[in-house]
Enzyme design. Structure first.
Site, mmCIF file in Angstrom:
data_model
loop_
_atom_site.group_PDB
_atom_site.id
_atom_site.type_symbol
_atom_site.label_atom_id
_atom_site.label_comp_id
_atom_site.label_asym_id
_atom_site.label_seq_id
_atom_site.Cartn_x
_atom_site.Cartn_y
_atom_site.Cartn_z
ATOM 1 N N ARG A 1 0.868 -1.185 0.000
ATOM 2 C CA ARG A 1 0.000 0.000 0.000
ATOM 3 C C ARG A 1 0.903 1.233 0.000
ATOM 4 N NH1 ARG A 1 -5.453 -0.961 0.928
ATOM 5 N NH2 ARG A 1 -5.971 -3.010 1.813
ATOM 6 N N HIS B 1 -12.532 -2.190 -2.397
ATOM 7 C CA HIS B 1 -13.567 -1.194 -2.681
ATOM 8 C C HIS B 1 -13.973 -1.252 -4.154
ATOM 9 C CE1 HIS B 1 -12.712 0.433 1.253
ATOM 10 N NE2 HIS B 1 -13.494 1.490 1.067
ATOM 11 N N ARG C 1 -9.393 6.243 -4.036
ATOM 12 C CA ARG C 1 -8.554 5.255 -3.338
ATOM 13 C C ARG C 1 -7.064 5.521 -3.586
ATOM 14 N NH1 ARG C 1 -10.675 3.391 0.716
ATOM 15 N NH2 ARG C 1 -9.627 1.378 0.664
ATOM 16 N N HIS D 1 -4.215 2.720 -2.176
ATOM 17 C CA HIS D 1 -3.954 1.797 -3.285
ATOM 18 C C HIS D 1 -3.104 2.457 -4.364
ATOM 19 C CE1 HIS D 1 -6.483 -1.523 -2.055
ATOM 20 N NE2 HIS D 1 -7.490 -0.717 -1.844
#
Length: 341
Positions: free
Chosen positions: A88, A122, A164, A170
């Site tokens: 991440r 997501h 995101r 991400h």
């Protein structure tokens, strides 16, 4: 030579992805609240407590299909996360050694998710659910207008993907992968061969599917451990590199997702087996009113948090919470439908 090429490719994907995050943060930071809100709308939680209660009260088969697709997409996301062991951005900037000379990426309250980063849950679960909804909406329109729901679908998915990446949760390739796999899951559940699968009324079928999926996930987890790969090391990264420890939550772990998914399937199976869901009302306003009440109820129930030190007990209670959610939604839907008919 191949290992060196793979290493450079891996570093390049993450480095240029982090640069994109940095560029987005510089340009869009004044719109932080809006982007955080968009990211929240794409939370898999909404598939269980908003989309399912809403749609199952309007059209039972659509609601069931949406819940099934959310569960299967979430399970695939868990397994892919463990297998791919993706970074991440918010912790990669510290552990990679490649970002030392760059300005640190900013974090927000939604940044510090605890599971591995690839693919984006997501995007994956939102794509699986929203594509089915777009397909259902398109089927009600004239052929010349059927592009409209799909346009809204792609726009919404693009906004969630950007949000995101913006919050440093991400990398771009992770949201792209999640979106593609989510659409494929949706297309699978729209096929005729999956209709009987999603419409089963046999309780043991739901219990068996949930049990097999949980077992396979645990097998994957322990096989990776046996190979010297710790799928839970991402939790330690989150705790160490998150700007605020209060932003790290157990309900972002893959195990929480696993028990939410399996609990929802069991709950749906009980509701189907007991024939709790009401017959469709022909009066649309009454169905809309029932749907709104069920969404409010499910959202309230899902906000219940367990302040428990035992991780195992937290997961057990979360499982039960999502077992009872489809059952109680079906009961409320049935009672209110009878009253308003």
């Amino acid at each position: 030579m191949e290992q060196e090429l793979d290493y450079r490719l891996n570093i390049g994907i993450h480095y240029y992805g982090a640069q994109l995050t940095q560029a987005l943060q510089k340009e869009l930071w004044p719109y932080k609240r809006e982007l955080v809100a968009i990211s929240s709308l794409g939370d898999p939680y909404s598939a269980y407590v908003v989309m399912f209660p809403l749609l199952v009260c309007l059209k039972k088969s659509l609601g069931r299909r949406v819940l099934w697709s959310a569960c299967i997409a979430e399970w695939l996301n868990i397994v892919f996360k463990w297998l791919l062991d993706g970074q991440r951005p918010y912790w990669w900037q510290f552990v990679s050694g490649e970002w030392r000379d760059n300005e640190r990426l900013r974090q927000v309250s939604l940044t510090c998710e605890t599971g591995p980063g690839s693919p984006s849950g997501h995007c994956m679960i939102s794509a699986a659910v929203w594509y089915i909804m777009a397909h259902a909406a398109a089927s009600l329109l004239h052929k010349s207008s059927r592009w409209i729901p799909y346009s809204f679908f792609w726009l919404a998915l693009a906004l969630v993907s950007i949000s995101r990446v913006f919050i440093a949760t991400h990398f771009p390739h992770q949201v792209l992968l999640g979106s593609v796999v989510g659409v494929l899951v949706a297309k699978a559940f729209l096929s005729k061969s999956m209709k009987k699968f999603a419409d089963s009324k046999i309780l043991m079928f739901y219990v068996s599917v949930a049990g097999v999926l949980v077992a396979l996930a645990y097998v994957c987890y322990y096989v990776l451990l046996g190979m010297g790969v710790d799928p839970s090391r991402s939790v330690q990264y989150a705790l160490k590199y998150c700007a605020d420890r209060d932003w790290v939550h157990l309900n972002t772990t893959p195990f929480f997702s696993l028990f939410r998914m399996s609990g929802s399937l069991v709950g749906l199976g009980v509701a189907r087996h007991a024939k709790i869901f009401p017959h469709k009302s022909k009066f649309l306003p009454s169905r809309l009113l029932v749907a709104v009440v069920c969404v409010l109820y499910a959202s309230y129930c899902a906000t219940a948090s367990f302040s428990i030190r035992s991780t195992a007990l937290f997961y057990a209670l979360s499982f039960l919470q999502y077992v009872f959610l489809p059952i109680t939604v079906a009961i409320i839907c049935r009672i209110l439908s009878k009253i308003l008919m």
